[in-house]
Design a protein around this motif. Structure first.
Motif, short mmCIF file in Angstrom:
data_model
loop_
_atom_site.label_atom_id
_atom_site.label_comp_id
_atom_site.label_asym_id
_atom_site.label_seq_id
_atom_site.Cartn_x
_atom_site.Cartn_y
_atom_site.Cartn_z
N ASP A 49 73.45 69.12 64.27
CA ASP A 49 73.89 70.29 63.46
C ASP A 49 72.81 71.32 63.13
N ASP A 51 71.49 74.00 61.32
CA ASP A 51 71.58 74.63 59.96
C ASP A 51 70.60 75.83 59.95
N HIS A 100 79.56 75.26 64.23
CA HIS A 100 79.45 74.33 62.85
C HIS A 100 79.84 75.47 61.59
N HIS A 137 80.20 72.40 58.45
CA HIS A 137 79.11 72.42 57.67
C HIS A 137 79.26 71.92 56.18
N GLY A 138 78.41 70.99 55.78
CA GLY A 138 78.66 70.66 54.56
C GLY A 138 77.89 71.43 53.46
ZN LIG Z 1 75.36 71.72 58.43
#
Ligand SMILES: [Zn+2]
Length: 257
Positions: A49, A51, A100, A137-138
């Protein structure tokens, strides 16, 4: 004298990959598995992921490409992560690029706005690479999970599968670097995919051993490439950020008990 060995370096990452290859695992991107799950063989799905700090993603992509390994890189379309030149390079190395997404959060949880945003961002990413899978995406501060958008809409209409929702992962053992250790439950609030976790696998060295001993047939390994740094400055910067994030998350857990 006590030797301090740094974990979460690119070298440590490469050692995990080498251990898996040596143990006979088939390493593959998410899209390959979702389209054609297999019964036999030992499988290691590799998911990253992205970010922020996309240069780290490129470094990971190169480590894998040198070993003829393909994996999946999920890119956000906001902030520093969205770097078209790097996304293209990673795709050109043969890796899968996915989306994402965080549109439910960005659109303040208004489904109609969120789905329009999702479509626009997917199109933006598709100008650079062929996008066939997505994962949320958290967003750490969000009230709702970004996947809740799919209670209102069907992602398959956009020609994609969802890395979490499109498969029952209960046969898989799942390792994520969230929390800067692989057996964390407290610090891993939103990253669980319904798979199993293995206890006593805390460091990259433990993970190497786990794979070398072929302890499980189906494994998914999920990283945030920003966390893996050889340079001491970036490594210390991320180490500090992780420490702070872990204490905040621990606080949230205590409050919500
Ligand atoms: Zn993420």
């Amino acid at each position: 004298m006590v030797m301090f060995v740094r974990d979460f370096t690119l070298q440590a990452y490469a050692s995990v990959i080498d251990a898996a290859l040596k143990a006979g695992y088939d390493l593959m991107p998410v899209v390959d598995w979702l389209h054609e799950p297999r019964k036999d063989g030992k499988i290691l799905l590799l998911r990253h992921d992205v970010d922020r700090w996309p240069q780290n993603a490129l470094a990971v992509a190169e480590i894998e490409a040198r070993r003829n390994v393909r994996s999946t890189f999920y890119f956000r379309t906001v902030g520093s992560a969205f770097n078209p030149a790097i996304i293209r390079q990673i795709s050109d190395l043969g890796h899968e690029v996915g989306y994402h997404y965080e549109d439910f959060y960005t659109a303040a949880y208004v489904p109609e706005r969120a789905i329009a945003l999702f479509e626009r961002n997917l199109t933006k990413l598709r100008r650079i690479a062929d996008i066939r899978t997505i994962v949320m995406h958290g967003s750490p501060l969000s009230r709702y999970n970004n996947m809740e958008l799919w209670k209102h809409y069907d992602f398959q209409k956009f020609g994609v599968l969802d890395c979490i929702l499109s498969y029952d992962w209960s046969d898989f053992v799942f390792f994520t670097d969230t929390g800067r250790r692989f057996d964390s439950s407290v610090t891993n609030l939103r990253d669980s995919i319904g798979a199993r976790t293995a206890h006593n696998v805390r460091t990259s060295r433990d993970l190497q051993e786990y794979l070398s001993e072929r302890r499980h047939q189906y494994v998914q390994f999920s990283t945030h490439p920003e966390r893996w740094n050889d340079g001491l400055f970036r490594w210390s910067q991320k180490w500090m950020v992780d420490r702070i994030a872990n204490s905040i998350k621990r606080g949230i857990c205590l409050l919500s008990r």
